[in-house]
Design an enzyme around this catalytic site. Structure first.
Site, PDB file in Angstrom:
ATOM      1  N   ASP A  13      -6.805   9.215   8.501  1.00 52.11           N
ATOM      2  CA  ASP A  13      -6.313   8.144   7.608  1.00 52.11           C
ATOM      3  C   ASP A  13      -6.640   8.560   6.173  1.00 52.11           C
ATOM      4  O   ASP A  13      -7.353   9.545   5.945  1.00 52.11           O
ATOM      5  CB  ASP A  13      -6.995   6.805   7.959  1.00 52.11           C
ATOM      6  CG  ASP A  13      -6.477   5.632   7.117  1.00 52.11           C
ATOM      7  OD1 ASP A  13      -5.273   5.618   6.788  1.00 52.11           O
ATOM      8  OD2 ASP A  13      -7.273   4.732   6.790  1.00 52.11           O
ATOM      9  N   SER A  14      -6.144   7.770   5.216  1.00 52.12           N
ATOM     10  CA  SER A  14      -6.491   8.014   3.813  1.00 52.12           C
ATOM     11  C   SER A  14      -7.928   7.591   3.521  1.00 52.12           C
ATOM     12  O   SER A  14      -8.568   8.109   2.620  1.00 52.12           O
ATOM     13  CB  SER A  14      -5.542   7.219   2.916  1.00 52.12           C
ATOM     14  OG  SER A  14      -5.637   5.842   3.249  1.00 52.12           O
ATOM     15  N   CYS A  77      -2.804   5.749  10.481  1.00 53.72           N
ATOM     16  CA  CYS A  77      -2.342   5.273   9.182  1.00 53.72           C
ATOM     17  C   CYS A  77      -0.843   5.003   9.288  1.00 53.72           C
ATOM     18  O   CYS A  77      -0.079   5.919   9.645  1.00 53.72           O
ATOM     19  CB  CYS A  77      -2.619   6.341   8.137  1.00 53.72           C
ATOM     20  SG  CYS A  77      -1.906   6.000   6.521  1.00 53.72           S
ATOM     21  N   GLU A 155     -11.870  -1.437   2.081  1.00 55.72           N
ATOM     22  CA  GLU A 155     -12.819  -0.377   1.702  1.00 55.72           C
ATOM     23  C   GLU A 155     -14.124  -1.004   1.186  1.00 55.72           C
ATOM     24  O   GLU A 155     -15.217  -0.585   1.558  1.00 55.72           O
ATOM     25  CB  GLU A 155     -12.209   0.531   0.621  1.00 55.72           C
ATOM     26  CG  GLU A 155     -11.022   1.366   1.085  1.00 55.72           C
ATOM     27  CD  GLU A 155     -11.409   2.647   1.826  1.00 55.72           C
ATOM     28  OE1 GLU A 155     -12.507   3.180   1.585  1.00 55.72           O
ATOM     29  OE2 GLU A 155     -10.586   3.106   2.653  1.00 55.72           O
ATOM     30  N   CYS A 191      -0.896  -2.009   8.212  1.00 53.31           N
ATOM     31  CA  CYS A 191      -1.721  -1.003   7.541  1.00 53.31           C
ATOM     32  C   CYS A 191      -3.026  -1.036   8.295  1.00 53.31           C
ATOM     33  O   CYS A 191      -3.556  -2.127   8.583  1.00 53.31           O
ATOM     34  CB  CYS A 191      -1.953  -1.379   6.076  1.00 53.31           C
ATOM     35  SG  CYS A 191      -3.272  -0.412   5.297  1.00 53.31           S
ATOM     36  N   HIS A 193      -5.951  -0.525   7.501  1.00 56.92           N
ATOM     37  CA  HIS A 193      -7.068  -1.166   6.805  1.00 56.92           C
ATOM     38  C   HIS A 193      -7.133  -2.672   7.102  1.00 56.92           C
ATOM     39  O   HIS A 193      -8.206  -3.272   7.025  1.00 56.92           O
ATOM     40  CB  HIS A 193      -6.936  -0.990   5.289  1.00 56.92           C
ATOM     41  CG  HIS A 193      -7.404   0.336   4.776  1.00 56.92           C
ATOM     42  ND1 HIS A 193      -6.691   1.498   4.976  1.00 56.92           N
ATOM     43  CD2 HIS A 193      -8.522   0.687   4.082  1.00 56.92           C
ATOM     44  CE1 HIS A 193      -7.342   2.498   4.406  1.00 56.92           C
ATOM     45  NE2 HIS A 193      -8.454   2.040   3.861  1.00 56.92           N
TER      46      HIS A 193
HETATM   47  N1  DGL Z   1      -4.504   2.813   6.078  1.00 61.21           N
HETATM   48  C1  DGL Z   1      -3.253   3.229   5.582  1.00 61.21           C
HETATM   49  C2  DGL Z   1      -2.099   2.602   6.342  1.00 61.21           C
HETATM   50  O1  DGL Z   1      -2.223   2.280   7.491  1.00 61.21           O
HETATM   51  C3  DGL Z   1      -2.993   3.354   4.107  1.00 61.21           C
HETATM   52  C4  DGL Z   1      -3.895   2.764   3.080  1.00 61.21           C
HETATM   53  C5  DGL Z   1      -3.660   3.427   1.741  1.00 61.21           C
HETATM   54  O2  DGL Z   1      -4.206   4.529   1.553  1.00 61.21           O
HETATM   55  O3  DGL Z   1      -2.931   2.873   0.902  1.00 61.21           O
HETATM   56  O4  DGL Z   1      -1.020   2.451   5.830  1.00 61.21           O
END
Ligand code: DGL
Length: 267
Positions: A13-14, A77, A155, A191, A193
């Site tokens: 993931d990012s 992600c 985060e 997402c 997150h």
């Molecule tokens: N967690 C990521 C997703 O599922 C992206 C979050 C990001 O870096 O903007 O899209």
């Protein structure tokens, strides 16, 4: 192909979002060796262009696979998966599981036939999302909203920082204020997150809504693809690898430990 018991599953993931995918996978495969990769140097993905994501993600996955020799890679992600999944699969010779918005279960569960897709700006504009909505929710109104602030909130939560409740409220308002939004009864957390801040979202919702995401389905997919493969008798310490290590990583250690991650490395 024979697989060694210590060959890990690689999650990518990012940032920390992929932990919402790692969690259900660990519950299903408790002794699986884990490498969790976060492209902290490229974070956030959601505000980047398609070209940037498409150039970055397959190359990084290639380097990670070379270093850790995983049995399987999970792009944990939605942004990276909806843009670069096909390119990553073409570049790697191991199975690759992607994370795409859970539109199908939302369409099955929605009684009002209005549901929302809450993702990053990059994800909610993808043709991949149009296709999923047309295929599974043709009789539904599918509202979409992108929130970069909600990514930051997740985060911050994992770093143990105090959270501003307005962030979750504004993200949901982005859906509710659209036409039909007052009848929305399901929200796809599109997402990775966002499941990490599901409690904050539920508390901020102006009317009760259900939340769905892909974590459990992905865990089942991983278990299916690794059926019959050997695993260690006990879980080895999980490894997190960051593309940029800075001071903020220390604040993440306690949260990472709750996902079995004890070692932190730089790519
Ligand atoms: N967690 C990521 C997703 O599922 C992206 C979050 C990001 O870096 O903007 O899209």
């Amino acid at each position: 192909m024979t697989v060694a018991p210590d060959a890990p599953i690689l999650f990518f993931d990012s940032g920390v979002g992929g932990l919402s995918i790692l969690g259900p996978a660990r519950a299903m495969l408790p002794t699986a060796p884990i490498v969790y990769a976060a492209d902290s140097a490229g974070f956030p993905y959601g505000t980047k262009s398609e070209a940037e994501i498409a150039a970055r993600v397959p190359a990084l996955l290639g380097r990670l696979v070379e270093r850790y020799r995983p049995r399987l890679a999970v792009i944990a992600c939605n942004t990276a998966s909806t843009i670069a999944l096909a390119a990553v699969r073409a570049a790697l010779d191991i199975p690759v599981v992607g994370t795409v918005p859970a539109i199908k279960p939302a369409a099955l569960l929605s009684r009002s036939r209005v549901f929302g897709v809450l993702g990053t700006d990059a994800t909610v504009r993808q043709p991949y999302v149009d296709r999923l909505a047309a295929e599974h929710g043709a009789d539904c109104t599918v509202l979409r909203h992108g929130s970069a602030a909600l990514v930051e909130l997740a985060e911050a939560k994992l770093r143990g920082e105090p959270l501003d409740p307005a962030v979750a409220r504004d993200a949901l308002a982005g859906l509710v204020r659209q036409q039909g939004g007052d009848r929305m009864d399901m929200v796809v957390l599109a997402c990775t997150h966002f499941p990490l801040v599901e409690a904050e979202l539920a508390a901020a919702a102006p009317h009760p809504v259900g939340f769905v995401h892909g974590g459990d389905g992905i865990a089942r997919r991983i278990a299916f693809l690794t059926q019959g493969q050997p695993w260690p008798d006990a879980a080895p310490p999980g490894v997190a690898v960051f593309t940029r290590l800075d001071d903020s990583i220390d604040a993440l250690r306690p949260a990472l430990a709750t996902f079995g991650i004890q070692r932190i490395e730089a790519l």
